[in-house]
Design a protein around this motif. Sequence first.
Motif, mmCIF file in Angstrom:
data_model
loop_
_atom_site.group_PDB
_atom_site.id
_atom_site.type_symbol
_atom_site.label_atom_id
_atom_site.label_comp_id
_atom_site.label_asym_id
_atom_site.label_seq_id
_atom_site.Cartn_x
_atom_site.Cartn_y
_atom_site.Cartn_z
ATOM 1 N N TYR A 155 -6.292 -20.645 45.900
ATOM 2 C CA TYR A 155 -7.389 -21.772 45.556
ATOM 3 C C TYR A 155 -6.974 -23.094 46.199
ATOM 4 O O TYR A 155 -8.125 -23.793 46.807
ATOM 5 C CB TYR A 155 -6.990 -22.167 43.984
ATOM 6 N N GLU A 156 -5.658 -23.678 46.359
ATOM 7 C CA GLU A 156 -5.699 -24.749 46.961
ATOM 8 C C GLU A 156 -6.060 -24.720 48.589
ATOM 9 O O GLU A 156 -6.537 -25.589 48.983
ATOM 10 C CB GLU A 156 -4.010 -25.209 46.756
ATOM 11 N N ARG A 157 -5.774 -23.615 49.171
ATOM 12 C CA ARG A 157 -6.125 -23.300 50.560
ATOM 13 C C ARG A 157 -7.537 -23.153 50.670
ATOM 14 O O ARG A 157 -8.132 -23.691 51.607
ATOM 15 C CB ARG A 157 -5.549 -21.931 51.080
ATOM 16 N N THR A 158 -8.322 -22.565 49.661
ATOM 17 C CA THR A 158 -9.861 -22.683 49.665
ATOM 18 C C THR A 158 -10.229 -23.921 49.748
ATOM 19 O O THR A 158 -11.302 -24.223 50.387
ATOM 20 C CB THR A 158 -10.550 -21.730 48.467
ATOM 21 N N LYS A 159 -9.621 -24.928 48.814
ATOM 22 C CA LYS A 159 -10.283 -26.036 48.618
ATOM 23 C C LYS A 159 -10.012 -26.936 49.977
ATOM 24 O O LYS A 159 -10.777 -27.778 50.563
ATOM 25 C CB LYS A 159 -9.326 -27.016 47.600
ATOM 26 N N ALA A 160 -9.107 -26.612 50.702
ATOM 27 C CA ALA A 160 -8.788 -27.324 52.122
ATOM 28 C C ALA A 160 -9.722 -26.751 53.072
ATOM 29 O O ALA A 160 -10.101 -27.698 54.000
ATOM 30 C CB ALA A 160 -7.067 -26.943 52.396
ATOM 31 N N LEU A 161 -9.904 -25.678 53.056
ATOM 32 C CA LEU A 161 -11.045 -25.011 54.120
ATOM 33 C C LEU A 161 -12.402 -25.882 53.960
ATOM 34 O O LEU A 161 -13.049 -26.236 54.922
ATOM 35 C CB LEU A 161 -11.105 -23.495 53.767
#
Length: 269
Positions: free
Chosen positions: A262-268
């Motif tokens: 989830y956190e990586r998706t938000k960073a993308l």
Amino acid sequence: MTKIGFIGTGNMGGALAHAVAAAEGTHQLLLANRSPEKAAAVAAETGGTAVDNAVAAAEADYLFLGVKPQMYPEVLGSLAPVLQSRGGSCVLISMAAGVSIARVQELLGGGAERCHIIRIMPNTPVSIGEGVILYACGADVTAAEEQAVLHLLSKAGRLSALPESLIDAGSAVSGCGPAFVDLFVEALADGGVACGLPRRAALEYAAQMTVGAAKLILETGAHPGALKDAVCSPAGSTIAGVRTLETAALRAAVMNAVIAAYERTKALG
């Protein structure tokens, strides 16, 4: 005849193109890809027509954008003038992790005036009609357009509407989850091999068990904890295995994997 365009016919775009081709109704597929050979291959498999990005954007009534998030600025920037010069509007279906509807509109600039945008997040099982597709509609999308897209994707699996603010969280479970399940199934099979099972049999048992256990949850509506308890006889084999998994913090590891995704998706975005 309704024209359905795909820009990007890789694994996900190609899978959805096959699902759309299988949907009932009369429609023409316009397929574009950075590699023209790949678009031609999917066109041959689906009865569609291989075109370039500009033709797909200019002619499609429904336009699926199946390119990676990093490519959105370049691709949407090139499509913006084509979309702006259209005689009418189209429905643009975006499927990039972390890219919001507002961001798509921003990248399209004036071209956004011709687009009603739906954001979807499919997962890999759409390729066999057993996928999960989360979706959120932009403010301009009509009820008829929403229903049309749901129909086009009906052969891909289950579709679930979510507020856009929850799409990233949902995709961390349903979009990234197949990879987590694949690891678990592989580990189950490895355990079976360690106990003497042939590799092919161990993998088949692990995979089919996973299918059955998942269907049991969906079809009975029972809580997974209750189903787990039903298998765990006192002082039995299953509870001994469950204890080992709890000692290894399986549940915490899985929760942390979802949160990291989830956190990586938000960073993308």
